[in-house]
Design a protein around this motif. Structure first.
Motif, short mmCIF file in Angstrom:
data_model
loop_
_atom_site.label_atom_id
_atom_site.label_comp_id
_atom_site.label_asym_id
_atom_site.label_seq_id
_atom_site.Cartn_x
_atom_site.Cartn_y
_atom_site.Cartn_z
N THR A 223 66.09 -4.10 48.57
CA THR A 223 67.21 -4.85 48.14
C THR A 223 68.33 -5.35 49.38
OG1 THR A 223 67.96 -3.61 46.14
CG2 THR A 223 70.08 -5.26 46.83
N ASP B 29 68.90 -21.86 44.36
CA ASP B 29 68.16 -21.18 44.13
C ASP B 29 67.37 -21.36 43.04
OD1 ASP B 29 67.24 -18.13 45.00
OD2 ASP B 29 66.66 -18.44 42.79
N THR C 219 75.08 -10.24 41.55
CA THR C 219 76.18 -10.32 41.95
C THR C 219 77.12 -8.85 41.12
OG1 THR C 219 76.84 -11.22 40.59
CG2 THR C 219 76.02 -12.71 41.96
N HIS D 134 65.94 -17.63 47.37
CA HIS D 134 64.16 -17.31 47.36
C HIS D 134 63.64 -17.53 46.71
CE1 HIS D 134 65.39 -14.86 51.13
NE2 HIS D 134 66.62 -14.40 50.94
N GLU E 254 64.24 -11.29 42.12
CA GLU E 254 65.77 -11.15 41.77
C GLU E 254 66.74 -11.37 41.71
OE1 GLU E 254 63.95 -8.61 37.28
OE2 GLU E 254 64.74 -6.98 39.85
N GLN E 255 68.21 -11.85 41.66
CA GLN E 255 69.09 -12.33 42.32
C GLN E 255 70.32 -11.46 41.41
OE1 GLN E 255 71.22 -15.99 42.15
NE2 GLN E 255 72.36 -15.05 44.08
N TYR F 287 70.16 -10.15 46.54
CA TYR F 287 68.43 -10.06 45.81
C TYR F 287 67.74 -8.28 46.43
CZ TYR F 287 69.16 -15.37 46.09
OH TYR F 287 68.98 -16.47 45.79
N GLY G 209 71.12 -16.34 49.66
CA GLY G 209 70.17 -17.37 49.18
C GLY G 209 69.76 -17.96 49.53
N SER H 218 76.34 -12.10 46.91
CA SER H 218 75.24 -12.08 45.94
C SER H 218 74.25 -10.78 46.37
CB SER H 218 74.61 -13.39 46.42
OG SER H 218 73.25 -13.40 46.01
#
Length: 643
Positions: free
Chosen positions: A177, A45, A137, A184, A134-135, A171, A182, A169
């Motif tokens: 959500t 990413d 975890t 992205h 936004e990512q 995003y 990813g 994970s």
């Protein structure tokens, strides 16, 4: 830390940097175009922080990896729009694919084509909102709890299949959500040119035992002009669809009595046999002999070959005299039986055996597609038995033959070298020798190729030829597979110069691949307007009125005597109608005959290529078209459609 870029230059940083920050440090323009990164061969990413020495490639939409990230982001925008408009819809999966993306949804009332326009409008709103992506975890249990809270059972199932210690994970963009690894884009603003293209049914996880979901397909580009060009190609592809043209031109049909089992009609058989005649010509010239082996052989043979263990789910089986038999899915074991009918010495090798063998493979009903994916087809197989010393020269010979055939039809192509798969037979040493031999042959031919890791056949590595048609689409047709395993399993032998018994090496290869599939590709490549040598009907004789039927039939008789495929249109229609009809049927030449032509013993020639080509003697026309057919010339179409 030192970051080595694709061009070999090195960037040094004293602290960790994200891929995006490094792109911005290189240039503002690169940062604006960046869609993903690749560190030491792993696609990552733009947000990913780099904190140690590595090799870094920054991808834009122009690379497959970069386009994948861009389109994957578009699939999330699609899913967000669907959830806004239809909140009760459940999300399944939504990956990027070649030329686009899709997302699978579970909705009580399946989507319709009318819904796509509404969804697109909502997607445009999401793009305008310029939502930051936004990512984050979560541990596995927290991830499951989050998806249960959002009432997404398919996501819960996916997470539950992951290891207990997995870090999951996600995003997030705005209120939306999604479970996703990813990569992205950084925000939704960049995705301005997109189109939802179609709907289809899709079983959850590809299993017919699971629920049928609705799949929405789409595509996206960085510029509207590129999207418009792509959509124009899609429309052209619809016009060229081999299923549509095959029906209109009377070439083939597939009936409900035999799904996946094509029936060739008389015109289609002319096309198929003409291709086979050409195949026999080039293979005779290249030193092949032709054989024919049974369509059904017993279980013991398929156990020896390894197909019973590795391929049984794709085979049709039956019982004869209380013994298991299988209809052959491949021709190679039959070719081996032919080899073993008599002893061989090194002087017999290489032995090149060709077979136009009909094979049957069980394909799932959802995968069937016209002539492109069928359950019964003819493979233009050949098997070459050789010594180790002959491998390189034989591989090069096959590659040259494939190049000759593809060039004749005007195809460009690229080459892939596929290596050892997980499910394979034989020692690593044999695989290394075989793979190195294929690589060396390609290098000596100076054929560019890419490595396709882990996609070889279970018995050996292979070279695949992917041809490109007039619309820029690629099709895998030709293949060369080097096999050390079957000669060992079948205890094949030859007497070498030292008087001792040795094991031959075997090559499996096809040029057309499946003849049925190749015909489907040709129909779409030429839009049904085949070169004259291939056309099922090469000439249509068009008398202006009934008075000239006798002369028209005399003309046709001379054409047939010269082995030119033709017929006379004796219908009571105006000549303009007959010409238009002949053009709609993609006939290369029309010979118009009336009073003047009969009086002077000539014909008025119209062609699919130039329209009115003027009058000439019949002998002159026969000489010209005979030369065109003999040379297998592809005349360029210069006449606008409908003229």
């Amino acid at each position: 830390m030192k970051i080595t870029l694709k061009d070999g230059s090195v960037k040094e940083y004293s602290e960790a940097k994200s891929v995006y920050e490094i792109a911005a440090d290189i240039s503002e323009g690169l940062a604006r175009m960046a869609t993903a990164g690749e560190v030491d061969g792993e696609v990552i990413d733009l947000r990913t922080k780099i904190d140690q020495d590595c090799e870094l490639t920054i991808h834009t939409f122009q690379s497959p990896e970069g386009a994948h990230a861009f389109r994957h982001t578009t699939s999330h925008i699609l899913a967000q729009a669907v959830k806004r408009l239809f909140p009760d819809t459940k999300l399944a999966i939504g990956p990027a694919i070649d030329d686009g993306f899709y997302y699978d949804f579970d909705r009580e009332v399946p989507f319709t084509t009318e819904d796509l326009e509404t969804i697109e409008k909502e997607m445009k709103k999401i793009v305008k909102e310029d939502l930051k992506i936004e990512q984050f975890t979560l541990p596995r249990e927290e991830a499951i709890a989050l998806m249960k809270e959002k009432e997404e059972p398919y996501k819960v199932e996916l997470i539950e299949d992951l290891p207990e210690d997995a870090v999951i994970s996600f995003y997030k963009q705005g209120e939306f959500t999604d479970l996703c690894a990813g990569p992205h884009l950084l925000g939704t603003k960049s995705v301005k040119a997109f189109k939802l293209t179609s709907l289809a049914g899709a079983y959850w996880r590809g299993s017919e035992k699971n629920k049928m979901l609705t799949r929405i397909y789409g595509t996206s580009f960085t510029k509207k002009a590129d999207l418009d060009e792509y959509l124009a190609k899609i429309e052209e592809a619809k016009k060229r669809d081999h299923r549509k043209l095959g029906k209109e031109l009377g070439l083939f049909t597939i009936l409900e009595e035999g799904p996946g089992f094509p029936i060739f009609l008389p015109k289609g058989m002319i096309l198929k046999n003409t291709l086979i005649d050409y195949w026999r010509e080039v293979h005779t010239r290249a030193g092949y002999v032709e054989i024919s082996t049974p369509i059904m052989l017993n279980r013991q043979l398929w156990e020896t070959s390894g197909h019973w263990a590795h391929y049984k789910e794709n085979m049709y089986t039956t019982v004869i005299d209380e013994e298991d038999f299988a209809i052959k899915p491949m021709n190679c074991p039959g070719g081996i039986l032919v080899y073993k009918t008599e002893p061989h010495s090194y002087r017999d090798l290489p032995l090149r055996m060709g077979e136009l063998g009909t094979v049957h493979r069980h394909e799932k009903s959802g995968a069937l597609h016209g002539l492109m994916r069928v359950r019964s087809f003819t493979q233009d197989d050949a098997h070459i038995f050789m010594t180790r010393e002959q491998i390189k020269d034989e591989i090069k010979g096959v590659a040259r033959l494939i190049d000759e055939v593809y060039s004749l039809f005007g195809f460009k192509y690229h080459v892939e070298l596929s290596t050892k798969p997980e499910d394979s037979m034989g020692s690593q040493e044999d695989w290394d020798i075989a793979t190195d031999a294929l690589r060396s042959a390609l290098d000596e031919l100076q054929l560019p190729y890419v490595i396709n890791e882990g996609d070889g056949a279970f018995y050996g590595p292979k070279i695949d030829f992917h041809l490109e048609d007039t619309l820029g689409r690629t099709w895998q047709c030709g293949t060369i597979q080097l096999d050390f395993q079957l000669p060992l399993r079948f205890e094949m032998e030859y007497i070498a110069a030292d008087g001792e018994k040795h094991r031959p090496i075997m090559v499996h290869r096809v040029v057309f691949g499946s003849i049925e599939r190749f015909i489907g590709i040709l129909i779409e490549h030429f839009a049904g307007a085949f070169p004259t040598w291939l056309a099922p009907e090469q000439v249509k004789v068009l008398p202006i009125s009934e008075k000239y039927h006798e002369y028209a039939n005399e003309v046709a008789a001379k054409l047939k005597e010269a082995k030119i495929r033709c017929s006379v249109d004796e219908r009571s229609e105006k000549i303009g109608y007959k010409i238009r009809d002949a053009r709609l049927n993609k006939i290369p030449y029309m010979l118009v005959v009336g009073a003047k032509e009969q009086e002077e013993g000539v014909v008025s020639v119209r062609s699919r290529f130039l329209g009115d080509e003027g009058q000439r003697s019949l002998d002159t026309f026969i000489a010209e078209i005979t030369e065109e057919i003999k040379n297998r010339t592809i005349r360029k179409v210069e006449l606008e459609e409908g003229k």
